[in-house]
Design a protein around this motif. Structure first.
Motif, mmCIF file in Angstrom:
data_model
loop_
_atom_site.group_PDB
_atom_site.id
_atom_site.type_symbol
_atom_site.label_atom_id
_atom_site.label_comp_id
_atom_site.label_asym_id
_atom_site.label_seq_id
_atom_site.Cartn_x
_atom_site.Cartn_y
_atom_site.Cartn_z
ATOM 1 N N HIS A 184 -13.323 -4.947 10.245
ATOM 2 C CA HIS A 184 -12.033 -4.560 10.848
ATOM 3 C C HIS A 184 -12.139 -4.469 12.220
ATOM 4 C CE1 HIS A 184 -11.714 -3.146 6.919
ATOM 5 N NE2 HIS A 184 -10.481 -3.626 6.715
ATOM 6 N N ILE A 185 -11.260 -4.954 12.872
ATOM 7 C CA ILE A 185 -11.196 -5.087 14.519
ATOM 8 C C ILE A 185 -9.820 -4.553 14.998
ATOM 9 C CG2 ILE A 185 -12.774 -6.827 14.823
ATOM 10 C CD1 ILE A 185 -10.421 -8.649 15.456
ATOM 11 N N LEU A 186 -9.930 -4.174 16.122
ATOM 12 C CA LEU A 186 -8.554 -3.858 17.000
ATOM 13 C C LEU A 186 -7.847 -4.908 17.864
ATOM 14 C CD1 LEU A 186 -8.720 0.065 17.653
ATOM 15 C CD2 LEU A 186 -7.568 -0.936 15.731
ATOM 16 N N ASP A 187 -6.822 -5.150 17.862
ATOM 17 C CA ASP A 187 -6.359 -6.086 18.974
ATOM 18 C C ASP A 187 -6.046 -5.056 19.914
ATOM 19 O OD1 ASP A 187 -3.643 -5.196 18.901
ATOM 20 O OD2 ASP A 187 -2.649 -6.812 17.677
ATOM 21 N N ILE A 188 -5.357 -5.753 21.163
ATOM 22 C CA ILE A 188 -5.170 -5.082 22.408
ATOM 23 C C ILE A 188 -4.014 -4.055 22.304
ATOM 24 C CG2 ILE A 188 -5.963 -6.894 24.072
ATOM 25 C CD1 ILE A 188 -3.514 -7.434 24.687
ATOM 26 N N GLU A 189 -3.080 -3.938 21.329
ATOM 27 C CA GLU A 189 -2.137 -3.004 21.123
ATOM 28 C C GLU A 189 -2.479 -2.017 20.051
ATOM 29 O OE1 GLU A 189 1.644 -4.477 20.651
ATOM 30 O OE2 GLU A 189 1.720 -5.448 22.726
ATOM 31 N N GLY A 190 -3.742 -2.162 19.629
ATOM 32 C CA GLY A 190 -4.138 -1.037 18.527
ATOM 33 C C GLY A 190 -3.796 -1.407 17.098
ATOM 34 N N SER B 256 -4.902 2.395 13.443
ATOM 35 C CA SER B 256 -3.649 1.849 13.830
ATOM 36 C C SER B 256 -2.674 2.723 12.981
ATOM 37 C CB SER B 256 -3.419 0.504 13.344
ATOM 38 O OG SER B 256 -1.966 -0.014 13.530
ATOM 39 N N SER B 257 -1.273 2.831 13.691
ATOM 40 C CA SER B 257 -0.292 3.554 13.236
ATOM 41 C C SER B 257 0.757 2.823 12.774
ATOM 42 C CB SER B 257 0.260 4.630 14.316
ATOM 43 O OG SER B 257 0.632 3.651 15.251
ATOM 44 N N LYS B 258 0.489 1.500 12.566
ATOM 45 C CA LYS B 258 1.572 0.683 12.261
ATOM 46 C C LYS B 258 1.555 0.672 10.696
ATOM 47 C CE LYS B 258 2.239 -0.596 16.292
ATOM 48 N NZ LYS B 258 1.909 -1.859 16.971
ATOM 49 N N ASP B 259 2.678 0.062 10.106
ATOM 50 C CA ASP B 259 2.988 -0.107 8.776
ATOM 51 C C ASP B 259 2.438 -1.189 8.147
ATOM 52 O OD1 ASP B 259 4.279 2.477 8.726
ATOM 53 O OD2 ASP B 259 6.038 1.722 9.099
ATOM 54 N N PHE C 293 0.656 -1.235 0.127
ATOM 55 C CA PHE C 293 -0.152 -0.176 0.071
ATOM 56 C C PHE C 293 0.859 1.398 -0.042
ATOM 57 C CE2 PHE C 293 -3.080 -2.904 1.107
ATOM 58 C CZ PHE C 293 -4.296 -2.343 1.162
ATOM 59 N N ALA C 294 0.228 2.394 -0.681
ATOM 60 C CA ALA C 294 0.995 3.766 -0.339
ATOM 61 C C ALA C 294 1.575 3.953 1.039
ATOM 62 C CB ALA C 294 0.312 4.838 -1.138
ATOM 63 N N GLU C 295 2.471 4.656 1.142
ATOM 64 C CA GLU C 295 3.065 5.092 2.468
ATOM 65 C C GLU C 295 2.126 5.851 3.336
ATOM 66 O OE1 GLU C 295 7.654 6.344 3.781
ATOM 67 O OE2 GLU C 295 6.660 7.541 2.093
ATOM 68 N N LYS C 296 1.209 6.690 2.737
ATOM 69 C CA LYS C 296 0.519 7.577 3.257
ATOM 70 C C LYS C 296 -0.956 6.847 3.190
ATOM 71 C CE LYS C 296 3.332 11.241 3.207
ATOM 72 N NZ LYS C 296 4.028 11.416 4.336
ATOM 73 N N THR C 297 -1.433 5.716 2.970
ATOM 74 C CA THR C 297 -2.713 5.336 3.092
ATOM 75 C C THR C 297 -3.338 5.440 4.457
ATOM 76 O OG1 THR C 297 -4.076 3.449 2.538
ATOM 77 C CG2 THR C 297 -1.704 2.982 3.721
ATOM 78 N N LYS C 298 -4.646 5.826 4.454
ATOM 79 C CA LYS C 298 -5.415 5.866 5.653
ATOM 80 C C LYS C 298 -6.053 4.637 5.953
ATOM 81 C CE LYS C 298 -5.672 10.772 5.602
ATOM 82 N NZ LYS C 298 -4.599 10.896 6.305
ATOM 83 N N TYR C 299 -6.000 3.513 5.029
ATOM 84 C CA TYR C 299 -6.600 2.288 5.077
ATOM 85 C C TYR C 299 -6.272 1.351 6.519
ATOM 86 C CZ TYR C 299 -8.842 -2.057 3.683
ATOM 87 O OH TYR C 299 -9.922 -3.083 3.613
ATOM 88 N N PHE C 300 -5.083 1.850 6.772
ATOM 89 C CA PHE C 300 -4.661 0.882 8.292
ATOM 90 C C PHE C 300 -5.162 1.623 9.464
ATOM 91 C CE2 PHE C 300 -0.693 -0.879 6.149
ATOM 92 C CZ PHE C 300 -1.555 -1.556 5.150
ATOM 93 N N GLU C 301 -5.888 3.000 9.324
ATOM 94 C CA GLU C 301 -6.170 3.647 10.460
ATOM 95 C C GLU C 301 -7.255 3.127 11.205
ATOM 96 O OE1 GLU C 301 -6.707 7.754 9.492
ATOM 97 O OE2 GLU C 301 -4.549 8.163 9.032
#
Length: 125
Positions: free
Chosen positions: A109-115, A68-71, A58-66
């Motif tokens: 989409h869900i979040l784990d305990i570390e976001g 989460s701040s992970k890559d 994915f593009a570096e600036k994608t918002k799709y993972f938000e």
């Protein structure tokens, strides 16, 4: 009830998805398309039923993972997504959105305990 039955995809951020896809094609032999590469396999217990795992830059600036701040983000294959989401809600898991349906399956989409954002996918193989 079965929960996760496999890895549906590995998604990661990069500076230039097109160049990354081409590099993996040239140097590692990936059969790439605009989304990445698809690795097909046969399901255990029923060798006539094929599935696949998607590798996708994915593009570096994608918002799709938000949020989460992970890559990266992992997509897990599941069975009976609706029932699983109900169980996860009862267990206090953060469910980020409603189940969406497409030609190739259902997603949520869900979040784990570390976001870390996780994509759950009930495939239509």
């Amino acid at each position: 009830m079965k929960r996760v039955i496999g890895i549906g995809g590995i998604f990661f951020k990069c500076q230039d998805p097109e160049k990354i896809r081409e590099w993996y094609k040239t140097h590692l032999g990936f059969d790439v398309n605009q989304y990445g590469a698809k690795f097909e396999w046969k399901q255990e217990g029923d060798s006539t039923n094929k599935g696949y795992t998607l590798w996708s830059p994915f593009a570096e600036k994608t918002k799709y993972f938000e949020p989460s701040s992970k890559d990266f983000m992992i997509n897990y294959r599941v069975e009976n997504l609706e029932a699983l989401v109900e169980e996860l809600k009862k267990e206090g898991v953060t469910v980020l959105d409603n189940i969406e349906s497409y030609d190739y399956g259902k997603f949520v989409h869900i979040l784990d305990i570390e976001g870390n954002k996780i994509e759950l996918w009930e495939a239509k193989d």
